[in-house]
Design an enzyme around this catalytic site. Structure first.
Site, short mmCIF file in Angstrom:
data_model
loop_
_atom_site.label_atom_id
_atom_site.label_comp_id
_atom_site.label_asym_id
_atom_site.label_seq_id
_atom_site.Cartn_x
_atom_site.Cartn_y
_atom_site.Cartn_z
CG ASP A 7 -1.90 1.01 1.15
OD1 ASP A 7 -2.18 1.69 0.10
OD2 ASP A 7 -2.53 1.56 2.18
CG MET A 8 4.84 1.32 0.23
SD MET A 8 4.63 2.44 1.78
CE MET A 8 5.18 1.30 3.00
#
Length: 772
Positions: free
Chosen positions: A454-455
């Site tokens: 989830d970057m």
């Protein structure tokens, strides 16, 4: 009686830390707790026998603990405290007459007294040092005499875009407020919107708007998407518009970070809708309003409203697609992205980026990262690629180059990379430059390969011209969640500050894979990997529990892949930088930001073990169901049983870098635990935050954001805090500044709190200025 109770307490402590210490040692962690347990038990036994040898043993335990603690963490008070606090307090108790006089023998009290004194001296010294602080001073040279602000004909005292100009610099050329006079700032007015968080709102109901200032009015939106115009100098309401969005339990975020403004070229002054404010809503509409009256501009789109669900797959899933951030207006077009619900389902709407004519609302182009070569509008019955990477933040643009810069997120489910398409693998978690006229891709720079963490690229890129040995370079500054700052040639996407590929951990779950290398910028706020020595607690007991939990999790540094065992993600998906991004000074060619460090945990849950659905959706923390995928994921911050971070502070800084050299110049702890604890303790630990900074030409930076409720001013040159104002609610927005008709400079901050980080909710717009 006193001796017996003391011995019992020491024995219980010894048994507790002994059991935990053996568990930790078996997991490969420190043996200190096993040794310390033996010290507690031996002291207890000798106390029962009423021998002063107990004090000798305890003195050795205390001295040994002190030596071990200094070896592990140096002279860091916040780390030494949990290691030695309980032990020193017990040492002081053992020195009291009620214990000491009941023991036979001599010398033990003197030895223990010296050990306690040594511990207190070390503690006192540690309070005067800060091994995390980086002192320094940015260059004060005015590098660019005529900097490119990207704002065209905008008056210097106004703020027309979310980041003030399409360049997203969050920089104002106003210079009335300086480091010398900022301490005299005082409240000018307070306005309350009336839009407050309710009991039926989703967890992530937050107030994050940055006001616009055009002419004599400020324009804001509220969490439930009311648009409001306020007189800039007085704070009096001029008009408001309620789009009647309504509540939706499956909407993950309920917020509005900003509206957009556009003056129709050639329209006579005073003509209705010659100047417009565009309001994004949580039910996927974009509404055009007359900037002077708040009336709907019916000539725009369908009766004044764009339906952003047009051609959208799974449009019937209420709450799955919506706008949270301000659209960007550039080249006569409105550039619109949208947020999709993370990790609800594999059947998600598209992350398509669309450009509409700012006057008519007609669609000009649509770029879908799942089908990137076609940018012409779709026909009836056609849909964009479902579940493609999206832009939930705001774009920036260089109209002279004809480019718009898109910060892209990841395809959901975030932690599962199987079955991603070639296009998703290319564009996910990237900064992508599109042709402003056609939407065609001009370049792409990926910041994470095969993102499983989830970057997303969370923030609007900032555009700035940088003076280099090869001349003036048109640059883009892109902050990322993992802490890297990408400084790129915005014409080509090539690095101005080097980006290197480094080896990354492997070992993904069956059916998935990890990228063998990941990019890292030479300008990075990436923290070092966590170790057992970094674990923290209020006492040695919860610190020990955190050490055990760290060893139980899978963790091989940054980019450790998700696992069924449970993986530690650091930096966590809260981000080193989030949507607030950074601010850049185009004159001095420097940047200022608020790096935050919070570790997260993620644990994959096989589909067969996922519990039935409940009504508790709406937050990215906890169980994320990933319907249609083989795994759900449980995720959240890495906290102890007491609800505090397991990693030691500091968790938040203010920091700055010289963009010409690519070097971090200073870094200082930011914020206190005043609003994190039951007691209003003003300890400057360095706390996390979410929000953004704003730089002024006067050399002052303004920033709220931290989880204590303050607006603060800093000296841009040194990072030294100059001023603070207590806010009536959480300040998780980015401030702005403007000039009034009488020449006074105002600073405006919205304070309304943030649902998921737990700051106080409110509905405040606050203005500050210098005395007349």
């Amino acid at each position: 009686m006193v001796i017996g109770i003391t011995a019992l307490v020491l024995a219980l402590i010894g048994l507790a830390i002994g059991a935990g210490g053996i568990w930790l040692a078996v997991l490969g962690g420190s043996w200190y707790y096993v040794v310390a347990a033996l010290g507690f038990l031996a002291t207890a036994l000798l106390l029962v026998r009423r021998r002063q040898t107990a004090l000798w043993v305890y003195a050795l335990l205390l001295v040994g603990t002190l030596a071990w603690a200094i070896w592990e963490v140096g002279f860091d008070w916040w780390q030494l405290g949990p290691r030695g606090g309980v032990i020193v307090l017990i040492g002081l108790w053992l020195l009291t007459p009620w214990v000491r006089r009941r023991l036979a023998g001599s010398g033990g009290a003197t030895a223990l007294g010296m050990a306690v004194l040594a511990a207190l001296v070390v503690a006192g010294y540690a309070m005067t040092t800060d091994r995390y602080d980086i002192p320094g001073a940015l260059p004060t040279e005015q590098v660019a005499a005529q900097p490119n602000l990207g704002g065209g004909a905008m008056p210097p005292g106004e703020w027309h875009f979310y980041g003030r100009t399409p360049f997203g610099q969050r920089y104002s050329p106003l210079a009335q407020i300086t480091p010398e006079n900022v301490g005299s700032l005082q409240p000018a007015w307070t306005y309350r919107t009336g839009d407050v968080r309710g009991p039926d709102d989703v967890t992530e109901t937050t107030y994050q708007v940055t006001p616009l200032k055009i002419g004599e009015l400020l324009y804001i939106c509220t969490p439930h998407n009311w648009a409001i115009a306020i007189e800039a100098e007085t704070g009096k309401e001029r008009w408001r518009f309620d789009p009647r969005v309504g509540l939706e339990k499956d909407r993950q975020h309920q917020t509005c970070r900003g509206v957009a403004y556009h003056a129709v070229a050639g329209a006579p002054a005073g003509q209705p809708c010659a100047e417009r404010v565009y309001l994004p809503t949580s039910d996927a509409r974009l509404i055009a309003l007359d900037a002077g009256t708040g009336e709907i501009c019916t000539s725009f789109a369908e009766g004044g409203t764009l339906n952003l669900l047009a051609n959208m797959p799974y449009a019937d899933k209420a709450g799955y697609y919506y706008s949270t951030s301000a659209p960007l207006i550039a080249g006569g077009k409105i550039i619109v992205g949208g947020a999709v619900n993370d990790n609800y389902s594999t059947e998600e709407p598209s992350g398509v980026i669309r450009a509409y004519d700012a006057v008519t609302g007609a669609i000009v182009w649509a770029w879908d990262s799942g089908n990137p070569d076609r940018t012409t509008p779709l026909g009836p019955g056609e849909t964009y690629t479902h579940n493609s990477p999206n832009m939930w933040s705001t774009a920036s643009a260089d109209e002279a180059l004809g480019l718009v810069y898109i910060p892209l997120g990841n395809q959901t489910p975030d932690q599962l990379g199987m079955n991603r398409s070639e296009h998703v693998e290319k564009y996910s978690s990237s900064i992508t430059a599109l042709d402003l006229d056609t939407g065609q891709v001009r370049w792409v720079r990926q910041t994470v390969h095969h993102d499983l963490w989830d970057m997303d690229v969370p923030a609007q890129p900032s555009l700035i011209d940088i003076t280099t040995a090869n001349g003036v370079m048109p640059a883009l500054v892109g902050p990322t969640k993992q802490g890297d700052i990408y400084v790129l040639d915005r014409r080509s996407g090539e690095p101005i500050i080097a980006v290197n590929e480094v080896p990354a951990p492997g070992g993904a779950i069956e059916g998935d894979f990890t990228a063998p290398t990941q990019p890292v910028s030479d300008l990075t706020f990436m923290p070092p990997p966590l170790t057992g020595a970094d674990m923290w607690g209020v006492t040695m007991f919860d610190q020990l529990a955190c050490r055990i939990e760290l060893r139980r999790l899978r963790y091989e540094g940054r980019y450790t892949p998700p696992s069924v065992q449970g993986t530690l993600v650091f930096p966590g998906n809260f981000g080193t930088f989030n949507w607030g991004g950074v601010a850049v000074d185009p004159v001095r060619q420097v940047m200022f930001g608020m790096p935050t460090y919070l570790a997260f945990k993620s644990e994959l849950v096989p589909r067969a073990e996922v519990p039935p659905p409940d009504e508790g959706r709406g937050s990215e923390q906890g169980l994320n169901r990933n319907e249609g995928a083989p795994y759900a994921v449980v995720m959240g911050p890495f906290l102890s049983a007491l609800g505090i971070p397991c990693q030691a502070p500091p968790w938040g800084f203010v920091a700055a870098a010289d963009l010409r050299t690519g070097k971090i110049v200073y870094r200082h702890r930011n914020g206190t635990v005043r609003d994190m604890t039951p007691l209003p303790l003003p300890f400057k630990v360095g706390v996390p935050g979410i929000g953004g900074p704003m730089i002024t030409a006067g050399g002052v930076v303004f920033l709220g954001a931290a989880v204590d409720d303050f607006l603060r001013a800093y000296d841009l040159t040194t990072g030294r805090q100059l001023w603070e104002a207590r806010l009536p609610a959480g300040g998780q927005s980015t401030p702005m500044t403007f000039e009034a008709s009488d020449g006074r400079q105002f600073v405006v901050m919205v304070a309304g709190g943030h649902g998921s980080i737990g700051t106080k909710a409110g509905d405040y717009v606050l203005a500050y200025t210098l005395p007349r």
